[in-house]
Design an enzyme around this catalytic site. Structure first.
Site, mmCIF file in Angstrom:
data_model
loop_
_atom_site.group_PDB
_atom_site.id
_atom_site.type_symbol
_atom_site.label_atom_id
_atom_site.label_comp_id
_atom_site.label_asym_id
_atom_site.label_seq_id
_atom_site.Cartn_x
_atom_site.Cartn_y
_atom_site.Cartn_z
ATOM 1 N N GLY A 1 5.827 19.265 57.824
ATOM 2 C CA GLY A 1 7.032 18.579 58.444
ATOM 3 C C GLY A 1 7.431 17.613 57.845
ATOM 4 O O GLY A 1 6.826 16.397 58.198
ATOM 5 N N GLU B 1 4.066 20.378 44.793
ATOM 6 C CA GLU B 1 4.939 21.440 45.172
ATOM 7 C C GLU B 1 5.910 21.732 44.154
ATOM 8 O O GLU B 1 6.164 22.934 44.030
ATOM 9 C CB GLU B 1 5.729 20.979 46.433
ATOM 10 C CG GLU B 1 6.689 21.877 46.877
ATOM 11 C CD GLU B 1 7.436 21.117 48.224
ATOM 12 O OE1 GLU B 1 7.930 21.701 49.157
ATOM 13 O OE2 GLU B 1 7.778 20.142 47.996
#
Length: 393
Positions: free
Chosen positions: A129, A244
């Site tokens: 999120g 990431e």
């Protein structure tokens, strides 16, 4: 004998290759893309099989519960899994490649003991999120607000592009606890069964539903679920994003190498080897993916030494996303010519070439220059943090 690998590394490869050959036939085919409960069960079962065999968290340090494999062993693991057609991490993506490594680097002992084993055993799924409708590339302008109320934060706001939200147990959540800008952001672990969470799936151009919108209506999150200090979430987020961008796309890189190899077979089958322009584009992609594999080795080595991949991850993400798009565009052009052929197009192993897999890869590549930070953002990071160029005004 391959002199590039030590005897122990060759033994690791042989052991892994044997385990994959013995295990994969019983795994079966993955469920349809739109059957998310079945996909969750399939991906968690695969993760549990890896855990039982001692391969779970092969790129996690021992203190995080991982195998503590060397950089070379980590890359051998990814190579062999791709070669064998093993399932990818699937719904475990955020937990294994984002949240878990962040908790290892920044979490408390209690947080590590609570969350890391469940991720490795294939028991819990995480979602991300971060992005908001008005704060995607400009993540520092996020507006989802968290107000302190005793031992809880009360969170109100919305998130978008929340991967795997409807099958997730926890969410790595960025909230605003202070002033505007990156100095007022906090990183929280939000249980997805908390009252006040509304999930709305988002359908992609490929027809899949891995993304969702989150609407948060006074959701109570324990202060004990904060990773890092209050208002220090921007620094923690940079740790998350380094994973990431630095190592999370290795599987996709190997997939692109395989798809490029199949595309070259298709070009040969169509008799297009003499097309100089086509050969030049293929050669450029071969060289680019080879260079990215070398950069991957560097990033993995740095992550092993320092705990995080570093800013080299932005270089990798920028180059990989744009070259994966170039591969997708080239594949569509070649497949367009293949459609003119009346006979089936088969590879050397008898498998079909020019099938839906190339089309799916093209759809996936379209978003690659946006997901995990746009190319424009990555260029700013490279320019300012690596090249030392002045910030734009």
């Amino acid at each position: 004998m391959d002199l590039r690998y030590t005897a122990s590394e060759q033994a690791f490869r042989a052991e892994l290759r044997g385990w994959l050959a013995a295990t994969l036939p019983a795994v079966g085919e993955p469920p349809p893309h739109d059957d998310w409960p079945a996909r969750r069960a399939f991906d968690l079962r695969w993760q549990h099989l890896l855990f039982e065999a001692g391969y779970a968290g092969v790129d996690w340090p021992v203190e995080g519960g991982g195998r503590g494999a060397s950089p070379v062993e980590q890359l051998i693991f990814k190579e062999e899994c791709e070669r064998a057609g093993a399932p990818y991490v699937g719904v475990n993506f955020v937990g294994l490649l984002h949240a878990g490594p962040t908790v290892i680097a920044e979490g408390t002992r209690a947080q590590k003991e609570r969350y890391l084993p469940a991720i490795l055993r294939g028991e819990e799924v995480w979602c991300q999120g971060f992005s908001e409708p008005d704060a995607g590339s400009d993540l520092a302008s996020l507006r989802t607000r968290a107000l302190r109320d005793g031992d809880h934060y009360v969170v109100t706001g919305s998130k978008i592009w929340t991967s795997y939200a409807f099958v997730a147990d926890f969410c790595e959540l960025l909230v605003r606890t202070g002033d505007e800008g990156n100095r007022g952001i906090t990183w929280l672990i939000m249980p997805m069964d908390s009252p006040g969470i509304e999930i709305r799936p988002l359908r992609t151009i490929a027809g899949t539903l891995e993304f969702a919108e989150l609407f948060l209506h006074e959701v109570r999150v324990p202060v004990a679920n904060r990773v890092g200090e209050e208002n220090d979430g921007w620094r923690v987020t940079m740790v998350t994003l380094s994973f990431e961008r630095g190592t999370a796309f290795v599987g996709e890189l190997l997939e692109c190498v395989r798809l490029l190899r199949e595309l070259r077979q298709l070009v040969a089958r169509l008799g297009l080897q003499g097309d100089a322009g086509l050969a030049r584009r293929i050669g450029h992609l071969v060289a680019a993916f080879d260079a990215l594999w070398a950069l991957t080795k560097r990033n993995v080595s740095e992550a092993t030494r320092t705990g995080v991949p570093g800013v080299g991850g932005s270089v990798f993400k920028l180059s990989f996303s744009e070259h994966s798009q170039a591969l997708g565009d080239l594949a569509m052009e070649v497949l367009d010519r293949a459609a003119l052929c009346a006979d089936p197009l088969l590879g050397s192993d008898g498998s079909a070439l020019g099938n839906d897999e190339q089309l799916a890869a093209w759809f996936k590549a379209i978003s690659s220059t946006i997901a995990a930070g746009t190319s424009q953002v990555q260029r700013n990071i490279v320019g300012e943090r690596i090249l030392g160029l002045p910030r734009s005004r």
